[in-house]
Write an enzyme that holds these catalytic residues in place. Structure first.
Site, PDB file in Angstrom:
ATOM      1  CG  HIS A  17      -0.367  -0.179   2.528  1.00 60.57           C
ATOM      2  ND1 HIS A  17       0.473   0.769   3.057  1.00 60.57           N
ATOM      3  CD2 HIS A  17      -0.446  -1.166   3.454  1.00 60.57           C
ATOM      4  CE1 HIS A  17       0.870   0.393   4.256  1.00 60.57           C
ATOM      5  NE2 HIS A  17       0.326  -0.803   4.522  1.00 60.57           N
ATOM      6  CG  HIS A  20       4.254  -1.405   2.281  1.00 57.55           C
ATOM      7  ND1 HIS A  20       3.022  -1.941   1.991  1.00 57.55           N
ATOM      8  CD2 HIS A  20       4.566  -1.833   3.525  1.00 57.55           C
ATOM      9  CE1 HIS A  20       2.609  -2.668   3.008  1.00 57.55           C
ATOM     10  NE2 HIS A  20       3.530  -2.616   3.956  1.00 57.55           N
TER      11      HIS A  20
HETATM   12  O1  ME8 Z   1       7.765  -4.106   9.747  1.00 57.78           O
HETATM   13  N1  ME8 Z   1       3.373   5.652   7.156  1.00 57.78           N
HETATM   14  O2  ME8 Z   1       7.252  -4.830   7.615  1.00 57.78           O
HETATM   15  P1  ME8 Z   1       5.939  -4.015   7.277  1.00 57.78           P
HETATM   16  C1  ME8 Z   1       4.681   5.569   6.898  1.00 57.78           C
HETATM   17  N2  ME8 Z   1       8.860  -6.880   7.878  1.00 57.78           N
HETATM   18  N3  ME8 Z   1       5.331   4.419   6.616  1.00 57.78           N
HETATM   19  C2  ME8 Z   1       4.618   3.296   6.563  1.00 57.78           C
HETATM   20  C3  ME8 Z   1       3.224   3.305   6.821  1.00 57.78           C
HETATM   21  C4  ME8 Z   1       2.594   4.558   7.114  1.00 57.78           C
HETATM   22  N4  ME8 Z   1       1.298   4.677   7.344  1.00 57.78           N
HETATM   23  N5  ME8 Z   1       2.785   2.034   6.717  1.00 57.78           N
HETATM   24  C5  ME8 Z   1       3.861   1.256   6.406  1.00 57.78           C
HETATM   25  C6  ME8 Z   1       7.937  -4.850   8.792  1.00 57.78           C
HETATM   26  N6  ME8 Z   1       4.977   2.008   6.316  1.00 57.78           N
HETATM   27  C7  ME8 Z   1       9.089  -5.835   8.809  1.00 57.78           C
HETATM   28  C8  ME8 Z   1      10.367  -5.090   8.502  1.00 57.78           C
HETATM   29  S1  ME8 Z   1      12.990  -4.969   8.123  1.00 57.78           S
HETATM   30  C9  ME8 Z   1      14.305  -5.911   8.511  1.00 57.78           C
HETATM   31  C10 ME8 Z   1      11.597  -5.920   8.560  1.00 57.78           C
HETATM   32  C11 ME8 Z   1       6.319   1.505   5.949  1.00 57.78           C
HETATM   33  O3  ME8 Z   1       5.403  -4.628   6.029  1.00 57.78           O
HETATM   34  C12 ME8 Z   1       7.393   1.968   6.916  1.00 57.78           C
HETATM   35  O4  ME8 Z   1       8.634   1.925   6.273  1.00 57.78           O
HETATM   36  O5  ME8 Z   1       5.049  -3.926   8.452  1.00 57.78           O
HETATM   37  C13 ME8 Z   1       7.347   0.904   7.983  1.00 57.78           C
HETATM   38  O6  ME8 Z   1       8.513   0.883   8.786  1.00 57.78           O
HETATM   39  C14 ME8 Z   1       7.219  -0.338   7.124  1.00 57.78           C
HETATM   40  O7  ME8 Z   1       6.328   0.088   6.039  1.00 57.78           O
HETATM   41  C15 ME8 Z   1       6.663  -1.549   7.837  1.00 57.78           C
HETATM   42  O8  ME8 Z   1       6.479  -2.568   6.890  1.00 57.78           O
END
Ligand code: ME8
Length: 513
Positions: A17, A20
């Site tokens: 979304h 990401h």
């Molecule tokens: O945490 N605002 O993956 P994830 C800003 N797999 N950034 C956002 C957001 C929002 N509303 N929503 C998502 C994980 N993000 C683990 C990571 S790394 C070794 C493992 C972004 O799929 C932001 O970068 O939950 C956040 O840190 C990440 O998506 C979390 O992705």
């Protein structure tokens, strides 16, 4: 010089979304900016494919975890292609190379006594893939981020001696003169980490007995590696740890790990501790941006307000979507976005400000010169003025990852050119002083070519189109790299001062709300 940047690897339990996309576009803008500055860039992104959360999602969808991961990682790749993301490599944690490097790290930690077995009972949030203590949850026992009730897990697991790194981490995070200094940005988040570190560190679970979907521990096949440990190791696998030593030596340590604040703790505490334990160099910078909400609400499936990258691109086009995402709110703090506000910004910055400058210039080239501005008068005065501002203020903002400030600088130079047009009043020179008129129009073309160069990291395709419309000589990317190497505007300028009528396209059509 090398530059290695990473995004988080996103969970492969669902489709991408705009949350990401936010981090990934920002990383891409930095990667492109560094390439423009002639760095040898390695840009890593990918998907996080193991753990209980993925296994549960697969069960729900009646698929095997591997099938689900194949499907979802393809969706992420598709989204990044759509958004013109120039990653060097896309890593998947189910790849063979990654299994090899995780096993190696775990083996070293076991042999050196950094992991040990312990019976444990704790509250676990499946969404975060993380144990919490009661004080970190709300009164109902739910995780503050996901509002899902944490479940009690009682297991005999292996633990990592995180507690023994408290003081070494504090030194490296708080002292900029430390030879292994880890720069955490923004400052407020760094202070939060320091504050938490001062309170002390607890050892963390390093393996799970009840989670089959993971990498088995080499010394105890009944247990799988805790998904967060598995995931963090991707950052070294991605640059050839174990499998390609030359590549690893070249790119590690990472220059910037980029992520949102939700996972800063894992990146700034758990990850450096693991690296210290296995005696590998530490990340140079960890940048954690804010979380954005949509019309004041958290984006979530249950609220039905999740925006896909496709919807964003359908509305604004690829380049404008990229630009809007990273400049709409300051990069660092939390923020709120809405379609309404995004559209206003699109109209103000792109349709009106930049778009108008381009179209009024092209119209002059057409009306006064039938698309050929005399080559005799090359006027670089305005281009030089613009270049001075961009070279300093724009570059500083980009190096600080303050994209909204860089966009303000661009707006400033567009205003500067518009103001110059008003002062020159070319419409008064038409049929009165052709020489002066061509000199004026030449100056606008040359100046806009520089703007096109600086827009490249945000809008790779539109910049090229602007370049061509302004009669830019040769390929913009090559010319831009050369320009950044010596910072000298060629004597004849960037523009051949002729443009074709079929280049009169409207780049950013106005969108009615
Ligand atoms: O945490 N605002 O993956 P994830 C800003 N797999 N950034 C956002 C957001 C929002 N509303 N929503 C998502 C994980 N993000 C683990 C990571 S790394 C070794 C493992 C972004 O799929 C932001 O970068 O939950 C956040 O840190 C990440 O998506 C979390 O992705």
């Amino acid at each position: 010089m090398k530059f290695y940047i990473t995004t988080p690897i996103y969970y492969a339990n669902d489709v991408p979304h705009i949350g990401h996309s936010y981090t990934t576009i920002a990383s891409d803008v930095i990667a492109r900016w560094k390439r423009l500055n002639n760095f040898d860039v390695f840009f890593l992104t990918g998907t996080d494919e193991h753990g209980a959360k993925i296994a549960a999602a697969a069960r729900e969808k009646n698929k095997t975890p591997q099938d689900l991961c194949n499907e979802m990682s393809a969706k992420f790749k598709e989204a990044w292609k759509l958004l013109n993301i120039s990653y060097t490599e896309f890593i998947r944690t189910t790849e063979q190379n990654h299994l090899i490097s995780v096993k190696e790290i775990v083996e070293i930690l076991f042999k050196t006594g950094f992991i040990f077995k312990k019976k444990y009972e704790g509250l676990y949030c499946l969404e975060c893939e993380k144990f919490y203590s009661q004080k970190d949850l709300d009164e109902s026992g739910s995780c503050l981020l996901h509002k899902t009730r944490s479940i009690v897990q009682s297991e005999e697991n292996y633990f990592f001696r995180l507690s023994s790194f408290q003081f070494e981490l504090l030194k490296r995070i708080s002292n900029p003169n430390h030879k292994e200094y880890i720069e955490i940005q923004p400052e407020e988040r760094k202070n939060e980490i320091i504050g938490k570190l001062r309170l002390g560190l607890e050892d963390i679970s390093f393996s799970r007995i009840a989670v089959e979907w993971g990498i088995p521990l080499p010394f105890d096949k009944k247990q799988t590696v805790y998904v967060w440990v598995d995931a963090l190791i991707n950052y070294i696998t991605g640059v050839g740890y174990i499998t390609d030593d030359a590549k690893f030596q070249k790119y590690w340590p990472v220059d910037v790990h980029l992520m949102a604040k939700d996972i800063l703790w894992f990146h700034s505490v758990v990850w450096p501790a693991i690296l210290m334990a296995v005696k590998l160099p530490l990340p140079k910078k960890i940048f954690s941006h804010g979380f954005f909400t949509l019309n004041g609400n958290k984006m979530s499936k249950s609220l039905g307000n999740v925006i896909s990258p496709r919807e964003l691109v359908d509305k604004y086009g690829i380049d404008a979507a990229r630009y809007l995402m990273v400049t709409f709110i300051p990069f660092g703090p939390d923020g709120d976005i809405s379609w309404r506000e995004l559209t206003s910004k699109y109209n103000a910055d792109l349709a009106n400000n930049l778009g108008n400058l381009i179209s009024r210039t092209i119209k002059m080239v057409e009306k006064y010169f039938n698309f050929q501005v005399s080559r005799i008068t090359v006027n670089l005065q305005l281009a030089r003025k613009v270049a001075v501002v961009l070279r300093k203020s724009f570059a500083e903002s980009m190096d600080d990852m303050q994209f909204h400030k860089a966009a303000e600088v661009l707006k400033g130079v567009i205003t500067l050119i518009n103001r110059q047009i008003e002062i020159d009043a070319p419409w008064k020179l038409f049929k009165v002083d052709t020489k002066k008129l061509s000199s004026c129009v030449s100056s606008y073309l040359q100046a806009i070519c520089i703007i096109a160069i600086y827009l490249l990291p945000f809008m790779p395709t539109s910049s090229e189109r602007i370049w061509n419309m302004m009669g830019g000589i040769g390929n913009i990317n090559e010319t831009a790299k050369k320009y950044f190497a010596d910072m000298i505007i060629p004597e004849d300028g960037f523009s051949a001062q002729q443009t074709k009528s079929n280049m009169m396209e409207i780049l950013f059509p106005r969108i009615e709300k």
